[in-house]
Design a protein around this motif. Structure first.
Motif, PDB file in Angstrom:
ATOM      1  N   TYR A   1       0.813  -1.210   0.000  1.00 10.00           N
ATOM      2  CA  TYR A   1       0.000   0.000   0.000  1.00 10.00           C
ATOM      3  C   TYR A   1       0.853   1.269   0.000  1.00 10.00           C
ATOM      4  O   TYR A   1       0.620   2.185  -0.792  1.00 10.00           O
ATOM      5  N   ARG A   2       1.828   1.338   0.868  1.00  8.53           N
ATOM      6  CA  ARG A   2       2.632   2.555   0.963  1.00  8.53           C
ATOM      7  C   ARG A   2       3.345   2.860  -0.342  1.00  8.53           C
ATOM      8  O   ARG A   2       3.444   4.015  -0.757  1.00  8.53           O
ATOM      9  N   HIS A   3       3.847   1.822  -0.986  1.00  9.66           N
ATOM     10  CA  HIS A   3       4.594   2.020  -2.233  1.00  9.66           C
ATOM     11  C   HIS A   3       3.716   2.665  -3.297  1.00  9.66           C
ATOM     12  O   HIS A   3       4.149   3.580  -4.009  1.00  9.66           O
ATOM     13  N   PHE A   4       2.468   2.195  -3.405  1.00  9.40           N
ATOM     14  CA  PHE A   4       1.603   2.684  -4.475  1.00  9.40           C
ATOM     15  C   PHE A   4       0.774   3.900  -4.080  1.00  9.40           C
ATOM     16  O   PHE A   4       0.357   4.671  -4.945  1.00  9.40           O
TER      17      PHE A   4
ATOM     18  N   TYR B   1       3.718   6.613 -12.392  1.00  5.51           N
ATOM     19  CA  TYR B   1       3.002   6.490 -13.661  1.00  5.51           C
ATOM     20  C   TYR B   1       1.515   6.254 -13.431  1.00  5.51           C
ATOM     21  O   TYR B   1       0.666   6.829 -14.123  1.00  5.51           O
ATOM     22  N   LEU B   2       1.189   5.400 -12.470  1.00  8.65           N
ATOM     23  CA  LEU B   2      -0.218   5.117 -12.195  1.00  8.65           C
ATOM     24  C   LEU B   2      -0.939   6.354 -11.662  1.00  8.65           C
ATOM     25  O   LEU B   2      -2.109   6.591 -11.976  1.00  8.65           O
ATOM     26  N   HIS B   3      -0.242   7.157 -10.867  1.00  8.24           N
ATOM     27  CA  HIS B   3      -0.848   8.379 -10.331  1.00  8.24           C
ATOM     28  C   HIS B   3      -1.050   9.435 -11.421  1.00  8.24           C
ATOM     29  O   HIS B   3      -1.837  10.370 -11.224  1.00  8.24           O
TER      30      HIS B   3
ATOM     31  N   GLU C   1      -3.004  -2.806  -6.043  1.00 10.25           N
ATOM     32  CA  GLU C   1      -2.020  -1.758  -6.353  1.00 10.25           C
ATOM     33  C   GLU C   1      -2.729  -0.559  -6.973  1.00 10.25           C
ATOM     34  O   GLU C   1      -2.470   0.591  -6.604  1.00 10.25           O
ATOM     35  N   TYR C   2      -3.630  -0.834  -7.915  1.00 13.90           N
ATOM     36  CA  TYR C   2      -4.440   0.236  -8.496  1.00 13.90           C
ATOM     37  C   TYR C   2      -5.276   0.924  -7.409  1.00 13.90           C
ATOM     38  O   TYR C   2      -5.349   2.167  -7.346  1.00 13.90           O
TER      39      TYR C   2
ATOM     40  N   ARG D   1      -7.179   5.949  -7.882  1.00 16.17           N
ATOM     41  CA  ARG D   1      -7.694   6.246  -9.216  1.00 16.17           C
ATOM     42  C   ARG D   1      -8.867   5.318  -9.579  1.00 16.17           C
ATOM     43  O   ARG D   1      -8.924   4.178  -9.131  1.00 16.17           O
ATOM     44  N   PRO D   2      -9.795   5.786 -10.423  1.00 16.02           N
ATOM     45  CA  PRO D   2     -10.899   4.920 -10.877  1.00 16.02           C
ATOM     46  C   PRO D   2     -10.360   3.724 -11.662  1.00 16.02           C
ATOM     47  O   PRO D   2      -9.306   3.809 -12.311  1.00 16.02           O
TER      48      PRO D   2
END
Length: 391
Positions: A196-199, A288-290, A315-316, A321-322
């Motif tokens: 969780y913290r990483h993502f 990148y995901l953010h 992770e998402y 994010r949606p």
């Protein structure tokens, strides 16, 4: 805590240096903080393709590493590359692999006496006794018999033997659990989880690809993972790109070996609003995901994916994010956090609705991800291992 100051031997279904870390890499890194871990690289799931550059390179690396012996990867973590044949379907092949493996681990066994053996590859059942384990853990994370090119009969036979032998069985998907529990009452349902913290809190990344991603006009729809046609529904991605040319599709991750000849993939490469970024290191991936407006899990629905719990889901969720995903059985219980879409024609509407309304559910997704972390999962596994060791 029983998972402390133990010798742990892990039979993996992947090599240590894979581009995309899986649950086995995540768990063994964490276990190595308190235990001595030997990570044995894949025993083979399918026969290698001699026309494949990737497979030939993998064979070359395996030969070199086998003769080098165990490689130290951390203070208490070693890897070993066994030189065994991928075929395990006949008694002759198994006997040959057992003899070869015994010679390769003769000295290593002295460094890992009476270990907990943590198994991902069913074929490890033919090699377990060479370590004289105090406990056998079978971690079922995929239906390996459904992998393209796999010997289904050989894997099913090995899995049946392993389920009968295992002291603990951890299953990441409900159908895997149902199959295991019918044989072994020690089976437990434990879905994949996330760091969780990483993502949730991405590190600063100075990367030209990320800078260009952030500059793209229009909603940014991101998929992260192996672009494998037997797993990712490329038709969905093509439909989204054609129907909404104002949307930007960003595809992060390596293309599956041999998939470059896929016609849909070739058409995607020619579309101006589809961007192939290639591999992004795990440490940089959260940034990148953010940068995404929407995260995608467009999986094909087939035998293999019916038993998959996507590691990327939590992770998402940790990013807030949606998310829009295919209606995999493993994701149905989380329908309040993810919008599910089946046919390509329904994906456009699902993405539109998510972009418009799902941002307000960001905190709910992050709360869900905080409940499904590696620390939580390890504590649950430790409890089951303690129970098994006390019997």
């Amino acid at each position: 805590m029983r998972l402390n100051d133990q010798n742990i031997v892990c039979f993996s279904t992947a090599d240590w240096d894979t581009l995309l870390p899986t649950n086995k890499h995540q768990l063994m890194r964490r276990l190595a903080r308190r235990n001595r871990v030997l990570f044995i690289e894949t025993l083979g799931t399918r026969a290698p393709c001699m026309a494949s550059g990737t497979d030939l390179a993998r064979i070359g690396r395996r030969l070199r590493r086998t003769f080098e012996g165990p490689s130290r990867r951390g203070k208490q973590l070693w890897t070993l590359s066994p030189l065994v044949r991928p075929g395990w379907g006949s008694l002759t092949a198994r006997a040959a692999n057992q003899i070869a493996f015994q010679a390769q681990v003769r000295n290593v066994r002295k460094q890992f006496p009476v270990p907990i053996v943590w198994v991902y590859s069913p074929y490890a059942v033919y090699l377990l006794d060479q370590f004289k384990p105090k406990l056998v853990v079978y971690h079922m994370v995929d239906d390996l018999a459904a992998v393209p090119g796999a010997d289904e009969h050989a894997i099913r036979e090995a899995e049946a033997r392993l389920l009968a032998r295992a002291d603990c069985v951890f299953c990441t998907e409900r159908s895997l659990y149902d199959r295991a529990a019918a044989v072994n009452p020690a089976a437990r349902f434990m879905p994949n989880v996330a760091d969780y913290r990483h993502f949730a809190r991405p590190r600063e990344v100075d990367d030209e690809r990320l800078a260009k991603l952030r500059q793209l006009d229009g909603p940014r729809l991101v998929f992260s993972g192996h672009l494998a046609p037997h797993k990712v529904d490329l038709r969905i991605l093509e439909h989204l790109a054609r129907e909404r040319p104002d949307w930007q599709l960003i595809l992060i991750g390596p293309v599956w070996e041999g998939a470059d000849e896929n016609a849909t993939l070739q058409r995607l490469r020619k579309m101006s609003n589809v961007h192939f970024l290639g591999h992004v290191p795990y440490r940089d991936l959260p940034a990148y995901l953010h940068a995404a407006d929407l995260l995608l899990i467009p999986y094909v629905r087939n035998r293999a994916t019916r038993a998959v719990f996507p590691l990327k889901f939590f992770e998402y969720c940790a990013t807030g994010r949606p998310i829009v995903a295919s209606p995999l059985p493993s994701l149905l219980p989380y329908h309040e956090a993810v919008r599910l879409a089946g046919r390509p024609s329904t994906w456009v509407r699902a993405c539109e609705e998510s972009l418009r309304a799902d941002g307000e559910l960001a905190e709910q997704r992050q709360v869900l991800a905080r409940r499904h972390t590696w620390n939580v999962r390890l504590a649950e596994m430790d409890k089951e291992i303690a129970r098994a060791m006390d019997l």
